[in-house]
Motif scaffolding. Structure first.
Motif, PDB file in Angstrom:
ATOM      1  N   ASP A 283       0.844  -1.183   0.000  1.00  0.00           N
ATOM      2  CA  ASP A 283       0.000   0.000   0.000  1.00  0.00           C
ATOM      3  C   ASP A 283       0.881   1.235   0.000  1.00  0.00           C
ATOM      4  O   ASP A 283       1.892   1.274   0.710  1.00  0.00           O
ATOM      5  CB  ASP A 283      -0.883   0.036   1.249  1.00  0.00           C
ATOM      6  N   LEU A 284       0.494   2.246  -0.775  1.00  0.00           N
ATOM      7  CA  LEU A 284       1.177   3.535  -0.709  1.00  0.00           C
ATOM      8  C   LEU A 284       0.725   4.226   0.574  1.00  0.00           C
ATOM      9  O   LEU A 284      -0.476   4.300   0.853  1.00  0.00           O
ATOM     10  CB  LEU A 284       0.824   4.401  -1.910  1.00  0.00           C
ATOM     11  N   ASN A 285       1.688   4.734   1.355  1.00  0.00           N
ATOM     12  CA  ASN A 285       1.284   5.506   2.536  1.00  0.00           C
ATOM     13  C   ASN A 285       0.825   6.898   2.068  1.00  0.00           C
ATOM     14  O   ASN A 285       0.928   7.237   0.885  1.00  0.00           O
ATOM     15  CB  ASN A 285       2.393   5.558   3.582  1.00  0.00           C
ATOM     16  N   LYS A 286       0.329   7.694   2.984  1.00  0.00           N
ATOM     17  CA  LYS A 286      -0.240   9.005   2.609  1.00  0.00           C
ATOM     18  C   LYS A 286       0.780   9.880   1.872  1.00  0.00           C
ATOM     19  O   LYS A 286       0.459  10.486   0.848  1.00  0.00           O
ATOM     20  CB  LYS A 286      -0.777   9.721   3.841  1.00  0.00           C
ATOM     21  N   GLY A 287       2.015   9.942   2.364  1.00  0.00           N
ATOM     22  CA  GLY A 287       3.046  10.748   1.713  1.00  0.00           C
ATOM     23  C   GLY A 287       3.378  10.247   0.322  1.00  0.00           C
ATOM     24  O   GLY A 287       3.528  11.033  -0.618  1.00  0.00           O
ATOM     25  N   GLN A 288       3.499   8.943   0.175  1.00  0.00           N
ATOM     26  CA  GLN A 288       3.788   8.348  -1.142  1.00  0.00           C
ATOM     27  C   GLN A 288       2.638   8.606  -2.105  1.00  0.00           C
ATOM     28  O   GLN A 288       2.859   8.890  -3.284  1.00  0.00           O
ATOM     29  CB  GLN A 288       4.019   6.835  -1.008  1.00  0.00           C
ATOM     30  N   LEU A 289       1.413   8.509  -1.616  1.00  0.00           N
ATOM     31  CA  LEU A 289       0.240   8.740  -2.450  1.00  0.00           C
ATOM     32  C   LEU A 289       0.203  10.189  -2.939  1.00  0.00           C
ATOM     33  O   LEU A 289      -0.009  10.452  -4.128  1.00  0.00           O
ATOM     34  CB  LEU A 289      -1.023   8.394  -1.673  1.00  0.00           C
ATOM     35  N   ILE A 290       0.456  11.133  -2.043  1.00  0.00           N
ATOM     36  CA  ILE A 290       0.476  12.544  -2.434  1.00  0.00           C
ATOM     37  C   ILE A 290       1.591  12.803  -3.442  1.00  0.00           C
ATOM     38  O   ILE A 290       1.355  13.451  -4.475  1.00  0.00           O
ATOM     39  CB  ILE A 290       0.615  13.450  -1.193  1.00  0.00           C
ATOM     40  N   ASP A 291       2.785  12.293  -3.201  1.00  0.00           N
ATOM     41  CA  ASP A 291       3.894  12.461  -4.155  1.00  0.00           C
ATOM     42  C   ASP A 291       3.526  11.902  -5.525  1.00  0.00           C
ATOM     43  O   ASP A 291       3.786  12.527  -6.558  1.00  0.00           O
ATOM     44  CB  ASP A 291       5.159  11.768  -3.653  1.00  0.00           C
ATOM     45  N   PHE A 292       2.930  10.716  -5.529  1.00  0.00           N
ATOM     46  CA  PHE A 292       2.530  10.067  -6.778  1.00  0.00           C
ATOM     47  C   PHE A 292       1.520  10.918  -7.536  1.00  0.00           C
ATOM     48  O   PHE A 292       1.674  11.171  -8.731  1.00  0.00           O
ATOM     49  CB  PHE A 292       1.951   8.679  -6.451  1.00  0.00           C
ATOM     50  N   LEU A 293       0.491  11.409  -6.856  1.00  0.00           N
ATOM     51  CA  LEU A 293      -0.532  12.230  -7.510  1.00  0.00           C
ATOM     52  C   LEU A 293       0.050  13.541  -8.029  1.00  0.00           C
ATOM     53  O   LEU A 293      -0.352  14.023  -9.092  1.00  0.00           O
ATOM     54  CB  LEU A 293      -1.691  12.508  -6.546  1.00  0.00           C
ATOM     55  N   GLU A 294       1.003  14.117  -7.313  1.00  0.00           N
ATOM     56  CA  GLU A 294       1.631  15.369  -7.752  1.00  0.00           C
ATOM     57  C   GLU A 294       2.525  15.156  -8.967  1.00  0.00           C
ATOM     58  O   GLU A 294       2.688  16.061  -9.779  1.00  0.00           O
ATOM     59  CB  GLU A 294       2.431  15.992  -6.609  1.00  0.00           C
ATOM     60  N   GLN A 295       3.106  13.981  -9.128  1.00  0.00           N
ATOM     61  CA  GLN A 295       4.024  13.703 -10.236  1.00  0.00           C
ATOM     62  C   GLN A 295       3.315  13.410 -11.554  1.00  0.00           C
ATOM     63  O   GLN A 295       3.841  13.707 -12.622  1.00  0.00           O
ATOM     64  CB  GLN A 295       4.913  12.509  -9.898  1.00  0.00           C
ATOM     65  N   GLN A 296       2.146  12.811 -11.495  1.00  0.00           N
ATOM     66  CA  GLN A 296       1.449  12.382 -12.710  1.00  0.00           C
ATOM     67  C   GLN A 296       0.668  13.537 -13.331  1.00  0.00           C
ATOM     68  O   GLN A 296       0.392  14.540 -12.680  1.00  0.00           O
ATOM     69  CB  GLN A 296       0.528  11.202 -12.397  1.00  0.00           C
ATOM     70  N   VAL A 297       0.285  13.370 -14.595  1.00  0.00           N
ATOM     71  CA  VAL A 297      -0.476  14.412 -15.288  1.00  0.00           C
ATOM     72  C   VAL A 297      -1.747  13.895 -15.952  1.00  0.00           C
ATOM     73  O   VAL A 297      -2.594  14.677 -16.357  1.00  0.00           O
ATOM     74  CB  VAL A 297       0.377  15.134 -16.363  1.00  0.00           C
ATOM     75  N   ILE A 298      -1.880  12.572 -16.081  1.00  0.00           N
ATOM     76  CA  ILE A 298      -3.057  11.995 -16.726  1.00  0.00           C
ATOM     77  C   ILE A 298      -3.698  10.984 -15.785  1.00  0.00           C
ATOM     78  O   ILE A 298      -3.028  10.134 -15.210  1.00  0.00           O
ATOM     79  CB  ILE A 298      -2.702  11.312 -18.062  1.00  0.00           C
ATOM     80  N   GLY A 299      -4.991  11.111 -15.618  1.00  0.00           N
ATOM     81  CA  GLY A 299      -5.771  10.170 -14.832  1.00  0.00           C
ATOM     82  C   GLY A 299      -7.039   9.826 -15.584  1.00  0.00           C
ATOM     83  O   GLY A 299      -7.322  10.391 -16.643  1.00  0.00           O
ATOM     84  N   ARG A 300      -7.792   8.899 -15.037  1.00  0.00           N
ATOM     85  CA  ARG A 300      -9.048   8.494 -15.649  1.00  0.00           C
ATOM     86  C   ARG A 300     -10.185   8.879 -14.722  1.00  0.00           C
ATOM     87  O   ARG A 300     -10.209   8.475 -13.561  1.00  0.00           O
ATOM     88  CB  ARG A 300      -9.042   6.992 -15.920  1.00  0.00           C
ATOM     89  N   LEU A 301     -11.103   9.649 -15.268  1.00  0.00           N
ATOM     90  CA  LEU A 301     -12.246  10.150 -14.525  1.00  0.00           C
ATOM     91  C   LEU A 301     -13.440   9.243 -14.800  1.00  0.00           C
ATOM     92  O   LEU A 301     -13.782   9.006 -15.955  1.00  0.00           O
ATOM     93  CB  LEU A 301     -12.547  11.581 -14.970  1.00  0.00           C
ATOM     94  N   GLY A 302     -14.046   8.729 -13.739  1.00  0.00           N
ATOM     95  CA  GLY A 302     -15.236   7.893 -13.870  1.00  0.00           C
ATOM     96  C   GLY A 302     -16.439   8.611 -13.299  1.00  0.00           C
ATOM     97  O   GLY A 302     -16.396   9.118 -12.180  1.00  0.00           O
ATOM     98  N   CYS A 303     -17.496   8.681 -14.089  1.00  0.00           N
ATOM     99  CA  CYS A 303     -18.723   9.310 -13.617  1.00  0.00           C
ATOM    100  C   CYS A 303     -19.913   8.416 -13.972  1.00  0.00           C
ATOM    101  O   CYS A 303     -19.829   7.570 -14.864  1.00  0.00           O
ATOM    102  CB  CYS A 303     -18.889  10.721 -14.178  1.00  0.00           C
TER     103      CYS A 303
END
Length: 148
Positions: free
Chosen positions: A4-24
């Protein structure tokens, strides 16, 4: 090793990426689409022209967002986020749009020649800038690298 990514790793990961998939999901239909984004302050920020995803998020603001980075079958990271959509206006809208431009434009070889994500010049003033305020987030990874 799976983990599991811890909170800090998760935030770093989200800040580094530029493309995600939006589900609605609205009116019995589920729709998933890739989008450019910026993460900050427990929120995903994006932009779009009017269309299906905006109409669906207006009808049901509860959305899912997924980001991944895949090196190969056994080395990857992935995050799943839940949140609530809202549209931005005024100064906040302008600041977010600038953040998106500053993050995405350096990633292209020809920024002055790139189309603006299928949005016509006339529609640029009508671009919708939105925020997904996160209500839940989790991240996983798999890695078999040997660390000293």
């Amino acid at each position: 090793m799976l983990g599991d990514l811890n909170k800090g790793q998760l935030i770093d990961f989200l800040e580094q990426q530029v493309i995600g998939r939006l589900g609605c999901h609205a009116d019995g239909e589920t729709y998933i689409v890739p989008v450019n984004y910026v993460y900050r302050d427990n929120a995903i920020y994006g932009h779009s022209g009017n269309g299906k995803k905006i109409n669906m998020m207006r009808a049901n603001p509860k959305v899912c967002f997924q980001v991944d980075e895949i090196f190969d079958t056994f080395r990857w990271k992935s995050a799943i986020l839940q949140g609530n959509f809202s549209e931005l206006a005024g100064e906040e809208r302008q600041q977010v749009m600038q953040s998106i431009i500053h993050k995405i434009m350096p990633l292209t070889n020809r920024p002055s020649e790139e189309p603006s994500h299928g949005i016509s010049q006339a529609e640029h003033t009508n671009i919708i800038v939105y925020k997904i305020e996160l209500t839940a987030a989790s991240g996983k990874y798999e890695s078999h690298d040997i660390e000293a």
